[in-house]
Design a protein around this motif. Structure first.
Motif, PDB file in Angstrom:
ATOM      1  N   GLY A   1      -5.803  34.611  58.242  1.00  0.00           N
ATOM      2  CA  GLY A   1      -5.449  34.368  59.639  1.00  0.00           C
ATOM      3  C   GLY A   1      -5.109  35.645  60.381  1.00  0.00           C
ATOM      4  N   CYS A   2      -4.575  36.626  59.654  1.00  0.00           N
ATOM      5  CA  CYS A   2      -4.246  37.911  60.283  1.00  0.00           C
ATOM      6  C   CYS A   2      -5.500  38.655  60.717  1.00  0.00           C
ATOM      7  CB  CYS A   2      -3.461  38.780  59.312  1.00  0.00           C
ATOM      8  SG  CYS A   2      -1.839  38.137  58.858  1.00  0.00           S
ATOM      9  N   THR A   3      -6.587  38.497  59.971  1.00  0.00           N
ATOM     10  CA  THR A   3      -7.793  39.277  60.243  1.00  0.00           C
ATOM     11  C   THR A   3      -8.603  38.740  61.413  1.00  0.00           C
ATOM     12  OG1 THR A   3      -9.258  38.047  58.740  1.00  0.00           O
ATOM     13  CG2 THR A   3      -7.908  39.800  57.778  1.00  0.00           C
ATOM     14  N   VAL A   4      -8.264  37.548  61.896  1.00  0.00           N
ATOM     15  CA  VAL A   4      -9.020  36.990  63.015  1.00  0.00           C
ATOM     16  C   VAL A   4      -8.227  37.050  64.322  1.00  0.00           C
ATOM     17  CG1 VAL A   4     -10.345  35.468  61.509  1.00  0.00           C
ATOM     18  CG2 VAL A   4      -8.271  34.596  62.584  1.00  0.00           C
TER      19      VAL A   4
ATOM     20  N   LEU B   1     -21.163  31.979  74.602  1.00  0.00           N
ATOM     21  CA  LEU B   1     -20.300  31.560  73.503  1.00  0.00           C
ATOM     22  C   LEU B   1     -18.817  31.644  73.871  1.00  0.00           C
ATOM     23  CD1 LEU B   1     -22.266  33.254  70.591  1.00  0.00           C
ATOM     24  CD2 LEU B   1     -21.938  30.790  70.919  1.00  0.00           C
ATOM     25  N   LEU B   2     -18.533  31.611  75.152  1.00  0.00           N
ATOM     26  CA  LEU B   2     -17.145  31.703  75.598  1.00  0.00           C
ATOM     27  C   LEU B   2     -16.318  30.571  74.985  1.00  0.00           C
ATOM     28  CD1 LEU B   2     -15.086  33.103  77.519  1.00  0.00           C
ATOM     29  CD2 LEU B   2     -15.668  31.361  79.200  1.00  0.00           C
ATOM     30  N   GLY B   3     -15.309  30.938  74.212  1.00  0.00           N
ATOM     31  CA  GLY B   3     -14.402  29.945  73.657  1.00  0.00           C
ATOM     32  C   GLY B   3     -14.978  29.071  72.564  1.00  0.00           C
ATOM     33  N   ALA B   4     -16.195  29.347  72.095  1.00  0.00           N
ATOM     34  CA  ALA B   4     -16.777  28.530  71.030  1.00  0.00           C
ATOM     35  C   ALA B   4     -15.996  28.735  69.738  1.00  0.00           C
ATOM     36  CB  ALA B   4     -18.246  28.894  70.819  1.00  0.00           C
ATOM     37  N   ASP B   5     -15.754  27.650  69.008  1.00  0.00           N
ATOM     38  CA  ASP B   5     -15.010  27.715  67.758  1.00  0.00           C
ATOM     39  C   ASP B   5     -15.985  28.000  66.627  1.00  0.00           C
ATOM     40  OD1 ASP B   5     -13.419  27.366  65.512  1.00  0.00           O
ATOM     41  OD2 ASP B   5     -12.291  25.699  66.392  1.00  0.00           O
ATOM     42  N   LEU B   6     -15.969  29.234  66.123  1.00  0.00           N
ATOM     43  CA  LEU B   6     -16.925  29.675  65.106  1.00  0.00           C
ATOM     44  C   LEU B   6     -16.297  29.780  63.724  1.00  0.00           C
ATOM     45  CD1 LEU B   6     -18.841  32.488  67.059  1.00  0.00           C
ATOM     46  CD2 LEU B   6     -19.376  30.053  66.895  1.00  0.00           C
ATOM     47  N   ARG B   7     -15.237  29.050  63.469  1.00  0.00           N
ATOM     48  CA  ARG B   7     -14.616  29.116  62.154  1.00  0.00           C
ATOM     49  C   ARG B   7     -15.578  28.621  61.073  1.00  0.00           C
ATOM     50  NH1 ARG B   7      -9.303  25.754  62.898  1.00  0.00           N
ATOM     51  NH2 ARG B   7     -10.597  24.800  64.540  1.00  0.00           N
ATOM     52  N   ASP B   8     -15.845  29.503  60.126  1.00  0.00           N
ATOM     53  CA  ASP B   8     -16.722  29.220  58.989  1.00  0.00           C
ATOM     54  C   ASP B   8     -18.154  28.895  59.415  1.00  0.00           C
ATOM     55  OD1 ASP B   8     -16.814  29.274  56.189  1.00  0.00           O
ATOM     56  OD2 ASP B   8     -16.855  27.087  56.075  1.00  0.00           O
ATOM     57  N   THR B   9     -18.535  29.267  60.628  1.00  0.00           N
ATOM     58  CA  THR B   9     -19.920  29.099  61.067  1.00  0.00           C
ATOM     59  C   THR B   9     -20.796  30.099  60.331  1.00  0.00           C
ATOM     60  OG1 THR B   9     -19.131  28.456  63.261  1.00  0.00           O
ATOM     61  CG2 THR B   9     -21.445  29.089  63.081  1.00  0.00           C
ATOM     62  N   ASP B  10     -21.931  29.644  59.821  1.00  0.00           N
ATOM     63  CA  ASP B  10     -22.826  30.520  59.063  1.00  0.00           C
ATOM     64  C   ASP B  10     -23.798  31.201  60.014  1.00  0.00           C
ATOM     65  OD1 ASP B  10     -24.408  31.808  57.213  1.00  0.00           O
ATOM     66  OD2 ASP B  10     -24.537  30.089  55.858  1.00  0.00           O
ATOM     67  N   LEU B  11     -23.571  32.491  60.249  1.00  0.00           N
ATOM     68  CA  LEU B  11     -24.398  33.269  61.177  1.00  0.00           C
ATOM     69  C   LEU B  11     -25.297  34.264  60.439  1.00  0.00           C
ATOM     70  CD1 LEU B  11     -21.720  34.079  63.915  1.00  0.00           C
ATOM     71  CD2 LEU B  11     -23.558  32.398  64.067  1.00  0.00           C
TER      72      LEU B  11
ATOM     73  N   LEU C   1     -16.141  36.423  65.582  1.00  0.00           N
ATOM     74  CA  LEU C   1     -16.978  36.902  64.478  1.00  0.00           C
ATOM     75  C   LEU C   1     -16.193  36.923  63.178  1.00  0.00           C
ATOM     76  CD1 LEU C   1     -18.896  39.873  66.136  1.00  0.00           C
ATOM     77  CD2 LEU C   1     -19.788  37.595  65.598  1.00  0.00           C
ATOM     78  N   ALA C   2     -14.929  37.341  63.244  1.00  0.00           N
ATOM     79  CA  ALA C   2     -14.116  37.423  62.037  1.00  0.00           C
ATOM     80  C   ALA C   2     -13.907  36.049  61.413  1.00  0.00           C
ATOM     81  CB  ALA C   2     -12.770  38.060  62.363  1.00  0.00           C
ATOM     82  N   ALA C   3     -13.920  35.018  62.233  1.00  0.00           N
ATOM     83  CA  ALA C   3     -13.725  33.665  61.725  1.00  0.00           C
ATOM     84  C   ALA C   3     -15.006  33.076  61.142  1.00  0.00           C
ATOM     85  CB  ALA C   3     -13.210  32.758  62.844  1.00  0.00           C
ATOM     86  N   ALA C   4     -16.147  33.695  61.464  1.00  0.00           N
ATOM     87  CA  ALA C   4     -17.453  33.186  61.024  1.00  0.00           C
ATOM     88  C   ALA C   4     -17.911  33.905  59.765  1.00  0.00           C
ATOM     89  CB  ALA C   4     -18.477  33.363  62.141  1.00  0.00           C
ATOM     90  N   ARG C   5     -19.085  33.507  59.279  1.00  0.00           N
ATOM     91  CA  ARG C   5     -19.720  34.180  58.139  1.00  0.00           C
ATOM     92  C   ARG C   5     -21.013  34.816  58.627  1.00  0.00           C
ATOM     93  NH1 ARG C   5     -21.126  30.076  53.924  1.00  0.00           N
ATOM     94  NH2 ARG C   5     -20.983  28.532  55.599  1.00  0.00           N
ATOM     95  N   GLY C   6     -21.278  36.019  58.162  1.00  0.00           N
ATOM     96  CA  GLY C   6     -22.497  36.712  58.550  1.00  0.00           C
ATOM     97  C   GLY C   6     -22.911  37.677  57.467  1.00  0.00           C
TER      98      GLY C   6
END
Length: 287
Positions: A80-83, A238-248, A264-269
């Protein structure tokens, strides 16, 4: 405190140059009193190894306002700190609003400082978006409006502590949000073909691998755990889009609008994910 989050590239450029001027809008933890580690509440469901009440110092915060596990936050159970990104609000509150007097030395033990931080963060986030607008050539008709809005918001950031605490920040977000909506429409209307409008859509877990979403509006959409591998997200809002664990992984986000480092930090890439030039690849993404 350096939380190990993805860096927002600080770069200056002339209006419409394609370079986002983020001067003063990225965290400078060396000039902050670890405010995010004290002012904010932590909860285990949000990615913290322990619960913490707002106003209570994190157990990993040192007397020098640094984090003793900043280089291993994720593996220590603190993703949580990293996002989190303050967009420069931490040092502004520390050094400008309160003149360099830390919360430990203040008479109220930091209560006013902690109240100012979330307001300042929201104002700085708005400044970040407005700086982005002024970097987009396709948004040229709205550059002057964005500059005027930024000047007004910047003036608000210089308010005294009580005025900051009393500010109707939701109203300010609404005003800037309307302008950002016009920018989004202006930019996306230039994209050939049909542009999906999925504003606020619940796309949690959606299978969108390879989807053609160029120029779409995903503003405020819920994309938790969605599969967007190899998707075309160029010029997508992507304003305000919730990308938690989204596979990018392998997705193309070139020119994506209003995308931020915390998203981006909340997503995967991975190394094949293409990003806007002003955003850096999160360090925890796979190679």
């Amino acid at each position: 405190m350096d939380r190990g989050r993805p860096r927002l590239r600080a770069a200056r450029g002339t209006q419409g140059s394609g370079t986002v001027d983020t001067t003063g809008l990225t965290a400078d933890c060396a000039n902050c009193f670890g405010l995010c580690c004290v002012a904010l509440a932590f909860t285990r469901p949000a990615g913290f190894a322990a619960d913490k009440a707002a106003g209570e110092p994190c157990g990993h915060l040192s007397p020098a306002h640094t984090c003793d596990i900043h280089g291993r936050l994720r593996e220590s159970g603190w993703p949580g700190c990293t996002v989190y990104e303050c967009f420069g609000a931490g040092q502004k509150v520390s050094q400008v609003t309160f003149g360099g007097i830390g919360w430990r030395e203040s008479a109220d033990k930091g209560a006013a400082m902690f109240a100012a931080l979330p307001v300042m963060r929201q104002l700085h986030e708005l400044l970040w978006y407005l700086a982005e607008v002024r970097s987009v050539p396709a948004a040229a008709p709205l550059h002057s409006a964005a500059a005027a809005a930024a000047e007004r918001i910047e003036a608000l950031t210089g308010a005294r502590p009580q005025a900051l605490a009393d500010l109707d920040v939701a109203a300010e977000r609404a005003v800037v949000g309307e302008l950002l909506g016009r920018v989004s429409t202006t930019v996306r209307d230039r994209v050939p073909g049909r542009r999906p409008d999925r504003r606020g859509a619940d796309l949690a877990g959606a299978r969108l691998r390879g989807a053609g979403l160029r120029g779409a509006s995903l503003r405020g959409s819920l994309l938790i755990g969605a599969d967007l591998r190899g998707a075309d997200l160029r010029e997508t809002d992507l304003l305000g889009a919730d990308l938690r664990d989204t596979d990018l992984r392998g997705a193309d986000l070139t020119g994506a609008l209003f995308l931020t480092g915390p998203q981006l930090a909340a997503a995967r890439g991975d190394a094949a994910t293409r990003l806007p030039a002003h955003l850096a690849r999160p360090p925890h993404w796979t190679a």
